[in-house]
Design an enzyme around this catalytic site. Structure first.
Site, PDB file in Angstrom:
ATOM      1  N   LYS A  15      76.404  64.535  48.957  1.00  0.00           N
ATOM      2  CA  LYS A  15      77.335  65.552  49.476  1.00  0.00           C
ATOM      3  C   LYS A  15      77.304  65.628  50.996  1.00  0.00           C
ATOM      4  CE  LYS A  15      76.096  69.480  47.772  1.00  0.00           C
ATOM      5  NZ  LYS A  15      74.932  69.416  46.967  1.00  0.00           N
ATOM      6  N   ARG A  31      78.001  77.968  44.293  1.00  0.00           N
ATOM      7  CA  ARG A  31      77.031  77.389  43.366  1.00  0.00           C
ATOM      8  C   ARG A  31      76.964  78.173  42.073  1.00  0.00           C
ATOM      9  NH1 ARG A  31      73.651  74.956  47.651  1.00  0.00           N
ATOM     10  NH2 ARG A  31      71.893  73.846  46.831  1.00  0.00           N
ATOM     11  N   ARG A  66      64.250  60.991  51.180  1.00  0.00           N
ATOM     12  CA  ARG A  66      65.000  61.790  52.154  1.00  0.00           C
ATOM     13  C   ARG A  66      64.040  62.494  53.109  1.00  0.00           C
ATOM     14  NH1 ARG A  66      69.644  66.019  50.347  1.00  0.00           N
ATOM     15  NH2 ARG A  66      67.998  67.456  49.746  1.00  0.00           N
TER      16      ARG A  66
HETATM   17  P1  AMP Z   1      71.113  72.709  49.994  1.00  0.00           P
HETATM   18  O1  AMP Z   1      70.842  72.148  51.353  1.00  0.00           O
HETATM   19  O2  AMP Z   1      72.582  72.903  49.726  1.00  0.00           O
HETATM   20  O3  AMP Z   1      70.410  71.957  48.904  1.00  0.00           O
HETATM   21  O4  AMP Z   1      70.493  74.200  49.974  1.00  0.00           O
HETATM   22  C1  AMP Z   1      69.125  74.420  50.186  1.00  0.00           C
HETATM   23  C2  AMP Z   1      68.727  75.778  49.642  1.00  0.00           C
HETATM   24  O5  AMP Z   1      69.460  76.807  50.319  1.00  0.00           O
HETATM   25  C3  AMP Z   1      69.004  76.027  48.177  1.00  0.00           C
HETATM   26  O6  AMP Z   1      68.004  75.484  47.324  1.00  0.00           O
HETATM   27  C4  AMP Z   1      69.053  77.545  48.130  1.00  0.00           C
HETATM   28  O7  AMP Z   1      67.764  78.113  48.210  1.00  0.00           O
HETATM   29  C5  AMP Z   1      69.787  77.869  49.418  1.00  0.00           C
HETATM   30  N1  AMP Z   1      71.259  77.879  49.224  1.00  0.00           N
HETATM   31  C6  AMP Z   1      72.176  77.082  49.854  1.00  0.00           C
HETATM   32  N2  AMP Z   1      73.430  77.350  49.423  1.00  0.00           N
HETATM   33  C7  AMP Z   1      73.305  78.332  48.493  1.00  0.00           C
HETATM   34  C8  AMP Z   1      74.232  79.036  47.661  1.00  0.00           C
HETATM   35  N3  AMP Z   1      75.556  78.778  47.699  1.00  0.00           N
HETATM   36  N4  AMP Z   1      73.743  79.976  46.809  1.00  0.00           N
HETATM   37  C9  AMP Z   1      72.433  80.270  46.758  1.00  0.00           C
HETATM   38  N5  AMP Z   1      71.494  79.635  47.495  1.00  0.00           N
HETATM   39  C10 AMP Z   1      71.917  78.675  48.361  1.00  0.00           C
END
Ligand code: AMP
Length: 212
Positions: A15, A90, A124
């Protein structure tokens, strides 16, 4: 016409890579909720202190908190002509909030198998200073320096294998209803994230260009 783009896919589906390319091609801001939260944690802001432990555990932060953060971000002038959301929505509750904020969403769903995700996330790394994500050769335990700012490359705390499994379980539980919702709409585009990144990019560009 402004482009309201949403990227959905499991962690490690590519992504982030695709988001950077899409934002550049369509000249729209790349809004990654994970990046915004990680920056807040690095800066030790009140928000960062509130979410640090939740993020490290691989759990999701609350719907209300993340939804108001996105609402504020979309209200900024640079998002008036379109945006690319990466990591939001999400949950179904977040999708409802987004429906209330913007219409005519184009939703790109990038799929990938759990095995491939575990493999990718194992290699990563993220730069401690600038937050840039990159991939190191498999089983490379030493950390090189960031090629952009010289900072040290570390594994994201939530990319530890145990935490990855938890994030995948959470994703599997929540993504189903979200994908069911979006796939019933005309703006839904599904691509295979197991293909090489350039092929995935080409597939997304072609699908988006055909719909604009
Ligand atoms: P990501 O980089 O998108 O994998 O996000 C890393 C972390 O940020 C996730 O594991 C959540 O703890 C938090 N996070 C990011 N986006 C969301 C979202 N839309 N809803 C809830 N938690 C989020």
């Amino acid at each position: 016409m402004s482009l309201h783009l949403v990227l959905i896919g499991p962690p490690g589906s590519g992504k982030g890579t695709q988001a950077v390319r899409l934002a550049r091609r369509y000249s729209i801001p790349h809004i990654s909720t994970g990046d915004i939260l990680r920056q807040a944690v690095r800066d030790e802001t009140p928000l960062g202190r509130q979410v640090a432990a939740i993020m490290a555990s691989g759990a999701l932060v609350g719907d209300d908190l993340i939804s108001s953060l996105v609402e504020e971000r979309l209200a900024r002038r640079d998002a008036a002509q379109g945006f690319l959301l990466d990591g939001f929505p999400r949950t179904e509750a977040q999708a409802q909030v987004l429906d209330g904020l913007r219409r005519h969403l184009l939703v790109v769903h990038i799929s990938a198998s759990d095995d491939e995700i575990v493999r990718r996330l194992g290699s990563r790394r993220i730069c401690k200073s600038c937050g840039l994500t990159q991939s190191v050769p498999e089983n490379d335990l030493y950390s090189e320096d960031c090629p952009y700012c010289g900072g040290s490359l570390i594994r994201r705390e939530d990319d530890e294998p145990e935490t990855v499994r938890k994030r995948l379980t959470t994703y599997a539980a929540l993504a189903g209803p979200l994908i069911a919702l979006y796939s019933s709409r005309p703006g839904y585009i599904a691509v295979d994230g197991l293909e090489a990144p350039d092929k995935v990019t080409a597939a997304i560009f072609a699908a988006l260009d055909a719909r604009r």
